[in-house]
Design an enzyme around this catalytic site. Structure first.
Site, short mmCIF file in Angstrom:
data_model
loop_
_atom_site.label_atom_id
_atom_site.label_comp_id
_atom_site.label_asym_id
_atom_site.label_seq_id
_atom_site.Cartn_x
_atom_site.Cartn_y
_atom_site.Cartn_z
N GLU A 152 0.80 -1.23 0.00
CA GLU A 152 0.00 0.00 0.00
C GLU A 152 0.84 1.29 0.00
OE1 GLU A 152 -4.21 -0.19 1.83
OE2 GLU A 152 -2.87 -1.03 3.34
N HIS A 193 -0.96 5.04 8.17
CA HIS A 193 -2.15 4.30 7.72
C HIS A 193 -2.38 3.20 8.73
CE1 HIS A 193 -4.99 1.89 5.68
NE2 HIS A 193 -4.14 0.92 5.39
N HIS A 210 -5.45 0.51 10.95
CA HIS A 210 -6.75 -0.17 11.00
C HIS A 210 -7.24 -0.18 12.45
CE1 HIS A 210 -4.58 -2.77 7.73
NE2 HIS A 210 -4.97 -1.62 7.23
N HIS A 258 -12.05 -0.55 6.11
CA HIS A 258 -10.60 -0.79 6.04
C HIS A 258 -9.84 -0.10 7.17
CE1 HIS A 258 -6.81 -0.65 3.22
NE2 HIS A 258 -6.48 -0.83 4.46
ZN LIG Z 1 -4.53 -1.03 5.12
#
Ligand SMILES: [Zn+2]
Length: 240
Positions: free
Chosen positions: A79, A98, A100, A168
């Site tokens: 990613e 980033h 979760h 996500h």
């Molecule tokens: Zn992710």
């Protein structure tokens, strides 16, 4: 630009990985990057590895298109386009996370807004936009694994410090690595507070004026240094 400046940035990036793991923002997945202090068209990000165990030798340098400068056979995160696309779109951003964080996830799949509920979370911004890959890209593996998706996400992020990814997780950005880490931790804690408080009655969020003034104060050097020192110590690196 001295070698020392780069070394300092890389060391702080390793610490940022460890801190975000310690604070439960990222776990076996999720990542954090920093724009190169030597070249605004490059950024640093670990190889594909869980943040809690990231070390200096794992840090790779990338072009904003996601090409490794000196890969040495290390496998990058799928990613990374998310990072490059945000750096392309936002010259004011020097660090991206980033994650979760589970407390944030309910806000990506319902219409309950994630807005600052307490003063420390003013840094997440007045509105947290939602990026949904489905209308533009249809069924996918849900990853931001190419620049087309990265650009789409960066567009949804706009000028904001945070954005949600439907089903996500989230992205958080900052003018510095410390700021991006700060925003990420308080985004997660604010989500936990909203989830807890909404069972007690109607929520009263901070006003736009309160968000503006408190956010400016918390992004100051004084507040950022104080928080960073604390997080470094909690992650087990006090005095290093
Ligand atoms: Zn992710």
């Amino acid at each position: 630009m001295t070698t020392g400046t780069i070394e300092h940035a890389l060391r702080e990036l390793v610490l940022a990985n460890r801190i975000l793991a310690r604070e439960g923002v990222i776990d076996d997945f999720g990542h954090v990057s920093v724009r190169s202090p030597a070249d605004p068209n490059r950024y640093f990000l670990s190889r594909s590895r869980s943040p809690e165990i990231v070390d200096l030798a794992d840090i790779m340098e990338f072009t904003l298109e996601g090409e490794a400068i000196d890969g040495q056979g290390r496998r990058p995160y799928a990613e990374r386009a998310l990072h490059g696309a945000i750096y392309m779109a936002r010259r004011d951003v020097n660090a991206v996370t980033h994650h979760h964080a589970r407390a944030v996830l309910p806000f990506t799949v319902t219409d309950v807004p994630l807005k600052p509920l307490f003063h420390m979370a003013s840094v997440i911004g007045q509105e947290v936009p939602l990026w949904d890959s489905q209308p533009e890209f249809g069924d996918t593996n849900m990853l931001v694994d190419d620049l087309a998706k990265g650009h789409s996400l960066a567009k949804a992020l706009g000028k904001n410090p945070t954005a949600l990814l439907r089903g996500h997780g989230a992205v958080c950005v900052g003018a510095s690595l410390r700021e991006a880490v700060f925003v990420s931790i308080y985004m997660k804690e604010n989500a936990e507070l909203v989830l807890a408080a909404r069972h007690l009655g109607e929520l009263q969020y901070l006003t736009p004026g309160e968000i503006g003034q408190t956010g400016d104060m918390l992004r100051s050097q004084l507040a950022q240094s104080r928080s960073w020192e604390y997080r470094v110590a909690r992650a087990g690196f006090r005095g290093l």
